[in-house]
Motif scaffolding. Structure first.
Motif, PDB file in Angstrom:
ATOM      1  N   THR A  17       0.838  -1.209   0.000  1.00 26.24           N
ATOM      2  CA  THR A  17       0.000   0.000   0.000  1.00 26.24           C
ATOM      3  C   THR A  17       0.872   1.258   0.000  1.00 26.24           C
ATOM      4  O   THR A  17       0.682   2.166  -0.803  1.00 26.24           O
ATOM      5  N   ARG A 127      -8.207  -7.547   4.492  1.00 26.70           N
ATOM      6  CA  ARG A 127      -7.651  -7.098   3.207  1.00 26.70           C
ATOM      7  C   ARG A 127      -8.416  -7.747   2.052  1.00 26.70           C
ATOM      8  O   ARG A 127      -8.772  -8.914   2.101  1.00 26.70           O
ATOM      9  N   ARG A 171       3.287 -17.212   8.182  1.00 23.25           N
ATOM     10  CA  ARG A 171       4.080 -16.193   7.473  1.00 23.25           C
ATOM     11  C   ARG A 171       4.794 -15.291   8.475  1.00 23.25           C
ATOM     12  O   ARG A 171       5.937 -14.884   8.256  1.00 23.25           O
TER      13      ARG A 171
HETATM   14  P1  AP5 Z   1      -0.465  -4.385   2.395  1.00 21.13           P
HETATM   15  O1  AP5 Z   1       0.047  -3.095   1.832  1.00 21.13           O
HETATM   16  O2  AP5 Z   1      -1.095  -5.363   1.473  1.00 21.13           O
HETATM   17  O3  AP5 Z   1       0.662  -5.082   3.310  1.00 21.13           O
HETATM   18  P2  AP5 Z   1       1.994  -5.827   2.912  1.00 21.13           P
HETATM   19  O4  AP5 Z   1       3.007  -5.463   3.927  1.00 21.13           O
HETATM   20  O5  AP5 Z   1       2.319  -5.553   1.476  1.00 21.13           O
HETATM   21  O6  AP5 Z   1       1.523  -7.310   3.162  1.00 21.13           O
HETATM   22  P3  AP5 Z   1       1.695  -8.645   2.335  1.00 21.13           P
HETATM   23  O7  AP5 Z   1       0.790  -9.639   2.998  1.00 21.13           O
HETATM   24  O8  AP5 Z   1       1.496  -8.423   0.861  1.00 21.13           O
HETATM   25  O9  AP5 Z   1       3.160  -8.984   2.633  1.00 21.13           O
HETATM   26  P4  AP5 Z   1       3.800 -10.331   2.549  1.00 21.13           P
HETATM   27  O10 AP5 Z   1       5.195  -9.875   2.668  1.00 21.13           O
HETATM   28  O11 AP5 Z   1       3.371 -11.377   3.469  1.00 21.13           O
HETATM   29  O12 AP5 Z   1       3.268 -10.904   1.125  1.00 21.13           O
HETATM   30  P5  AP5 Z   1       3.928 -10.951  -0.307  1.00 21.13           P
HETATM   31  O13 AP5 Z   1       2.868 -10.753  -1.296  1.00 21.13           O
HETATM   32  O14 AP5 Z   1       5.156 -10.133  -0.381  1.00 21.13           O
HETATM   33  O15 AP5 Z   1      -1.485  -3.965   3.531  1.00 21.13           O
HETATM   34  C1  AP5 Z   1      -2.226  -4.921   4.272  1.00 21.13           C
HETATM   35  C2  AP5 Z   1      -3.647  -4.403   4.539  1.00 21.13           C
HETATM   36  O16 AP5 Z   1      -3.597  -3.241   5.359  1.00 21.13           O
HETATM   37  C3  AP5 Z   1      -4.393  -3.965   3.273  1.00 21.13           C
HETATM   38  O17 AP5 Z   1      -5.743  -4.306   3.442  1.00 21.13           O
HETATM   39  C4  AP5 Z   1      -4.237  -2.451   3.234  1.00 21.13           C
HETATM   40  O18 AP5 Z   1      -5.318  -1.825   2.582  1.00 21.13           O
HETATM   41  C5  AP5 Z   1      -4.188  -2.123   4.709  1.00 21.13           C
HETATM   42  N1  AP5 Z   1      -3.303  -0.993   5.005  1.00 21.13           N
HETATM   43  C6  AP5 Z   1      -2.012  -0.941   4.743  1.00 21.13           C
HETATM   44  N2  AP5 Z   1      -1.459   0.203   5.198  1.00 21.13           N
HETATM   45  C7  AP5 Z   1      -2.479   0.881   5.763  1.00 21.13           C
HETATM   46  C8  AP5 Z   1      -2.543   2.113   6.466  1.00 21.13           C
HETATM   47  N3  AP5 Z   1      -1.482   2.881   6.678  1.00 21.13           N
HETATM   48  N4  AP5 Z   1      -3.723   2.501   6.953  1.00 21.13           N
HETATM   49  C9  AP5 Z   1      -4.785   1.708   6.790  1.00 21.13           C
HETATM   50  N5  AP5 Z   1      -4.801   0.526   6.162  1.00 21.13           N
HETATM   51  C10 AP5 Z   1      -3.643   0.105   5.652  1.00 21.13           C
HETATM   52  O19 AP5 Z   1       4.420 -12.480  -0.342  1.00 21.13           O
HETATM   53  C11 AP5 Z   1       3.513 -13.563  -0.436  1.00 21.13           C
HETATM   54  C12 AP5 Z   1       4.296 -14.871  -0.505  1.00 21.13           C
HETATM   55  O20 AP5 Z   1       5.155 -14.868  -1.665  1.00 21.13           O
HETATM   56  C13 AP5 Z   1       5.250 -15.127   0.668  1.00 21.13           C
HETATM   57  O21 AP5 Z   1       4.599 -15.760   1.745  1.00 21.13           O
HETATM   58  C14 AP5 Z   1       6.301 -16.043   0.004  1.00 21.13           C
HETATM   59  O22 AP5 Z   1       5.806 -17.357  -0.124  1.00 21.13           O
HETATM   60  C15 AP5 Z   1       6.414 -15.456  -1.383  1.00 21.13           C
HETATM   61  N6  AP5 Z   1       7.466 -14.449  -1.519  1.00 21.13           N
HETATM   62  C16 AP5 Z   1       7.296 -13.126  -1.794  1.00 21.13           C
HETATM   63  N7  AP5 Z   1       8.482 -12.501  -1.848  1.00 21.13           N
HETATM   64  C17 AP5 Z   1       9.429 -13.428  -1.600  1.00 21.13           C
HETATM   65  C18 AP5 Z   1      10.845 -13.386  -1.507  1.00 21.13           C
HETATM   66  N8  AP5 Z   1      11.517 -12.241  -1.665  1.00 21.13           N
HETATM   67  N9  AP5 Z   1      11.512 -14.529  -1.232  1.00 21.13           N
HETATM   68  C19 AP5 Z   1      10.837 -15.700  -1.077  1.00 21.13           C
HETATM   69  N10 AP5 Z   1       9.493 -15.804  -1.143  1.00 21.13           N
HETATM   70  C20 AP5 Z   1       8.793 -14.681  -1.398  1.00 21.13           C
END
Ligand code: AP5
Length: 214
Positions: A17, A127, A171
């Motif tokens: 976000t 979310r 996670r």
């Molecule tokens: P959001 O912005 O979606 O949060 P985020 O930190 O991006 O959360 P993710 O769940 O996407 O992170 P993640 O690291 O687990 O997942 P990823 O996709 O990278 O915000 C969350 C919610 O809060 C939303 O509803 C938003 O609207 C709300 N919000 C946010 N900020 C706000 C604010 N200030 N005020 C109000 N509301 C707010 O990874 C998924 C999977 O992919 C991992 O589990 C892993 O299997 C794999 N993967 C990804 N990257 C790698 C890597 N580098 N190495 C190995 N595996 C990887």
């Protein structure tokens, strides 16, 4: 000289976000390793199929898959001014790889979005993401204008498969074990700033603008 931001923080801290807002603000390309993996999964590529079982369990996908995707993205002309990294690096070896990609004169700032586990589990359960363009919503804090539909493209809003409580908790465990050591790694390099990840979006962005004066 490129300007690069690394957004570090647990699942749900707001990396996607905040990253998307900063990308609009500064005109830097947002690279989300999670989104790249989900795109591959949707297209049914070999990498996507290999990644699926790890993502479903809330485990990290092996480095060779993720690193290849990120390196390809970073070689695009759109990255000429710099990038905003969301979800990469996630391990010390990924951080070392990124150090090798950045030039020594590039500017790199790491923003660590901090929030506690119970807050994150609750936030992630509310979310929703657009099935078509990936825009992120929150049913209470950042709701769409029309229920269930994306403001940008009218796509259907869905819950991510890994946003079930038991997977979120896994996670978070993986994050503490493999990703949290990056906090010290970047603190030692004196490029890390800590910003609360549980505030209002405008406050988080203003806080970052005070730290990174571009
Ligand atoms: P959001 O912005 O979606 O949060 P985020 O930190 O991006 O959360 P993710 O769940 O996407 O992170 P993640 O690291 O687990 O997942 P990823 O996709 O990278 O915000 C969350 C919610 O809060 C939303 O509803 C938003 O609207 C709300 N919000 C946010 N900020 C706000 C604010 N200030 N005020 C109000 N509301 C707010 O990874 C998924 C999977 O992919 C991992 O589990 C892993 O299997 C794999 N993967 C990804 N990257 C790698 C890597 N580098 N190495 C190995 N595996 C990887």
């Amino acid at each position: 000289m490129k300007k690069n931001i690394i957004l570090l923080g647990p699942p749900g801290a707001g990396k996607g976000t905040v990253g998307s807002k900063l990308s609009e603000l500064w005109g830097l390309l947002l690279i989300s390793s999670g989104d790249l993996l989900r795109e591959h999964l949707k297209k049914g590529t070999d990498s996507g199929i290999r990644a699926k079982k790890y993502m479903d369990r809330g485990e990290l996908v092996p480095d060779d898959i993720v690193v290849a995707m990120v390196a390809k993205e970073m070689s695009k002309p759109l990255c000429a001014r710099g990038v905003i990294m969301d979800g990469f690096p996630r391990t010390l070896s990924q951080a070392a790889m990124l150090d090798r990609i950045f030039d020594s004169e590039d500017e790199v700032r790491v923003i660590y979005l901090e929030a506690d586990d119970d807050f994150l589990v609750n936030r992630l359960s509310l979310r929703r993401v657009c099935d078509s363009c990936g825009k992120i919503y929150h049913l209470v804090n950042l709701p769409p204008k029309r229920e269930g539909l994306c403001d940008l493209c009218g796509g259907k809003l869905v819950q991510r498969d890994d946003d079930r409580e038991e997977i979120i908790r896994r996670r978070l465990e993986v994050y503490r074990k493999l990703t949290a050591p990056l906090i010290e790694y970047y603190r030692d390099k004196e490029i890390l700033s800590v910003v609360p990840g549980n505030g209002r979006l405008e406050d988080t962005i203003n806080e970052i603008k005070k730290i990174v004066k571009w």
